[in-house]
Each structure stands twice: as structure tokens, then as C-alpha cells.
Design an enzyme around this catalytic site. Sequence first.
Site, PDB file in Angstrom:
ATOM      1  N   HIS A  17       0.838  -1.198   0.000  1.00 18.53           N
ATOM      2  CA  HIS A  17       0.000   0.000   0.000  1.00 18.53           C
ATOM      3  C   HIS A  17       0.869   1.242   0.000  1.00 18.53           C
ATOM      4  O   HIS A  17       1.695   1.423   0.897  1.00 18.53           O
ATOM      5  CB  HIS A  17      -0.917  -0.014   1.229  1.00 18.53           C
ATOM      6  N   GLY A  21      -4.756   7.876   0.114  1.00 18.93           N
ATOM      7  CA  GLY A  21      -4.938   8.919  -0.886  1.00 18.93           C
ATOM      8  C   GLY A  21      -4.036   8.809  -2.095  1.00 18.93           C
ATOM      9  O   GLY A  21      -4.203   9.561  -3.059  1.00 18.93           O
ATOM     10  N   ASP A  93       5.358  11.690  -4.561  1.00 19.65           N
ATOM     11  CA  ASP A  93       4.857  10.780  -5.601  1.00 19.65           C
ATOM     12  C   ASP A  93       5.346   9.354  -5.393  1.00 19.65           C
ATOM     13  O   ASP A  93       4.632   8.389  -5.700  1.00 19.65           O
ATOM     14  CB  ASP A  93       5.294  11.258  -6.990  1.00 19.65           C
ATOM     15  N   HIS A 135       8.959   4.619 -15.489  1.00 17.90           N
ATOM     16  CA  HIS A 135       9.549   5.937 -15.210  1.00 17.90           C
ATOM     17  C   HIS A 135      10.841   5.874 -14.397  1.00 17.90           C
ATOM     18  O   HIS A 135      11.599   6.849 -14.383  1.00 17.90           O
ATOM     19  CB  HIS A 135       8.551   6.816 -14.461  1.00 17.90           C
ATOM     20  N   GLY A 143       7.587   9.051 -10.831  1.00 21.41           N
ATOM     21  CA  GLY A 143       6.251   8.707 -11.292  1.00 21.41           C
ATOM     22  C   GLY A 143       5.689   7.421 -10.731  1.00 21.41           C
ATOM     23  O   GLY A 143       5.161   6.598 -11.494  1.00 21.41           O
ATOM     24  N   ASP A 170       0.886   3.279 -22.378  1.00 23.81           N
ATOM     25  CA  ASP A 170       0.522   4.046 -21.185  1.00 23.81           C
ATOM     26  C   ASP A 170       0.297   5.500 -21.605  1.00 23.81           C
ATOM     27  O   ASP A 170       0.899   5.976 -22.570  1.00 23.81           O
ATOM     28  CB  ASP A 170       1.689   3.945 -20.194  1.00 23.81           C
ATOM     29  N   HIS A 172       1.354   8.039 -20.195  1.00 21.74           N
ATOM     30  CA  HIS A 172       2.570   8.796 -19.911  1.00 21.74           C
ATOM     31  C   HIS A 172       3.735   8.279 -20.750  1.00 21.74           C
ATOM     32  O   HIS A 172       3.844   7.080 -20.996  1.00 21.74           O
ATOM     33  CB  HIS A 172       2.926   8.705 -18.424  1.00 21.74           C
ATOM     34  N   ASP A 240      -3.943   3.545 -17.830  1.00 28.30           N
ATOM     35  CA  ASP A 240      -4.354   4.937 -17.613  1.00 28.30           C
ATOM     36  C   ASP A 240      -4.651   5.652 -18.931  1.00 28.30           C
ATOM     37  O   ASP A 240      -5.079   6.810 -18.924  1.00 28.30           O
ATOM     38  CB  ASP A 240      -3.301   5.705 -16.805  1.00 28.30           C
ATOM     39  N   ARG A 246      -8.549   7.926 -13.488  1.00 30.80           N
ATOM     40  CA  ARG A 246      -8.474   8.969 -12.469  1.00 30.80           C
ATOM     41  C   ARG A 246      -7.441  10.039 -12.809  1.00 30.80           C
ATOM     42  O   ARG A 246      -7.637  11.220 -12.527  1.00 30.80           O
ATOM     43  CB  ARG A 246      -8.132   8.324 -11.120  1.00 30.80           C
TER      44      ARG A 246
END
Length: 401
Positions: A17, A21, A93, A135, A143, A170, A172, A240, A246
Amino acid sequence: MSNRTAYFYDPDVGNFHYGAGHPMKPHRLSLTHSLVLHYGLYKKMQVFKPYKASQHDMCRFHSEDYIDFLQKVSPNNMQGFTKSLNTFNVGDDCPVFPGLFEFCSRYTGASLQGATQLNHKICDIAINWAGGLHHAKKFEASGFCYVNDIVISILELLKYHPRVLYIDIDIHHGDGVQEAFYLTDRVMTVSFHKYGNYFFPGTGMTTSKYCCYRQLFQPVIKQVVDFYQPTCIVLQCGADSLGCDRLGCFNLSIRGHGECVEFVKSFRIPLLVLGGGGYTVRNVQAFCTFTRCFKYFEYFAPDFTLHPDVSTRIENQNSRQVYRDRTIRQIRSTVFENLKMLNHAPSVQIHDVPSDILSYERTDEGDPDERGSEDNYSRPEAANEFYDGDHDNDKESDVEI
């Protein structure tokens, strides 16, 4: 080529985890695996509990100081690593969370084992949805990525393959992989991503603002494959780029995303398929098929459909037919002209090949506890791994490759 598929899954990888958030949620991997089980997809693949990468494996690309830091730092002692946190870009990040190095070891080991099996022609397609963290740089995290399993896997593939093509879908830019292989012609990187408006990571400039994904993806990839003639392909499938993500802002549908994978698969070239980004949990799962017997049914509420409507999330900026077609032609033309300036299907001089990280030779019959530890990762999981309920303690398979 028979498309024998190896699927690598660590049952503990989804338990890590990043923190409250944080958009990166390894739990999505457990949810995805549940789909694989409930639809019986595992019956069409060889399923492996993967190898765990060592510090030495990671240092094949990353600096020793950086990997040593990842191995030592924890939420309880990070106050003593203030300088290193800044040096290695670990913080907001890329937070320090319990089991950080263990997490990196598990997703990197699975990608590395997939590359090794492709090298030994044990499979034609290797899948590790936990991997694809594109990344991470040689000396730092970036990232949400700490260890670049893609670079490490490609280095393994280069022991046997003269040319490896890396494709990244991706949202990105796959900057870490491109940077790692920028000075070699043995790896070609092709990234389809959003660029501009301060969008992370701010690299990978293109001449286009909008494009129709399929009309661009297929002709570009076909031309690249025909020109470069890769002997192995690594495909990073960051979710993503799907609509309703998101963090992402593309409207790529699940079906369209899948067609990209299917198109790359159609070349029948050894293929390593990896995960990547994806910050809406049900999007990450939705490569598979949805049924009501699915364990994580509630994640698909309120409509309980596999293919969500993405048309209302973001305005379709491809609607002007003339402008769209002209832009796509311009991009294709630019890519094709750039290919002409590269060395066509570069060859490799004779060189010593380092020893393999894993052994796939059959060992003598006997007590499994007396076999080498590497052999524990060379056999598929037993069929009784795949049901929803209490697991037997004695669940190891006696089947070997």
C-alpha cells in the site's frame, strides 16, 4: 508459433500500500487476478509464482547506492535518510511505505522470469501485470516507479535477441526506458502518450495534439516491425490511457486498448506483456471478461458493465474529419521519414553471453527441499491454487517444466 502463454502472479504483490490517498493501488493486481480465476483464463496459460529479484538483479541497471537505500529505508527510519530521500527523489509521488523493497523485488522478479522463459522458448507470450514501471531512472525513483523492471528485463532479453522492440501504450511517456537505451541501436522504443500542458513527465514531444489511436497505432507499429525486424517485443499496457481514468485524459476504450495488444500479438514474435499505470481500479481489471460470479463485483457499480461509457467524460476532439485525417497523415509521414534515417535491422557482433539468472534444466527426482532455490520458480502452480475459498496448506505442485 503456438502462442504458449506464461502468466506470472505473486499472491502477495497486491497487499502492498503506497499510503492513504495515493492513486497507485497495488490491490488492483489482486482484483485482476480474481477475474483470471473466475473466468477460467488460467486454464489456457501456464501460471507461475514468480522469482523474486535480488539486489544484484536490480543493480544490473540501477546504481548500487540507490538500491541499497531502497533496501534499508522504511517508514520507521526515514528521518535518518533525509539527504538520500532528496537525492533519490523518494517522497511525495514515490513514498516510503512498508515493504517497499519487497514490493520492487516481487514485480521485478516476475518480469525478469518472463524474459528468461522467452529466451529459453519455454513460452511465446509472458504476462506480468504487476510490472511495467517505466519511469524509474538509474539513480532515482519517478512517477510512482522505483525499480525499472522493463529495462532489467530487456537487458536479459538482449543476451539472446539481437533487437528488442519496446512499445508503450501508457498515457505517460515511457521516459525511463527510452533514456536507458538511448545510445544503443539494439533496442527501439515506441511510445504513444499525451504530451504538453505540463503533463507528466513532460518528455516525448510529438507533432500532434489530437489523433485517432487505432489509425495511428497499427500503421506505425507495422512499419516499425517491418523496418527494425525485432526478434522480441516488450509491450507495456498502462491502463491509464483508458477513458475514465483517475489521472489520464484519453478516451481509449477497453476494446480499443485490447486491439492494440492483439495487433502486436499478430506478428507472432516472442512477446513480454507488462502492466503499468491505471488509476481507476475497474479499468485495470477490464482486460478480462465480466460475470456476476466475480468476487469483486461491487467495483463495477453502479452499471455493472465491463465496458463503461467514456463518451461523456472528455470532449471528443477528433470530431473534425478533415483536420483529424490530415494530422494523422502528418504524424505517419514524420515517423516513416525518421525510420529511414535509422540503421535498418542492426546486427550484433559476436560477444560473450552472461549466464542466465534462472535455470530451467530438469533436476533429479528427490526431496523438493534439497533442490536448488532457483528450481522453485521453474514450475507452474498447482490447479488447486485457483478457487475462491480456504487454501490447503499443502498446495505446491510437483509438476516441473
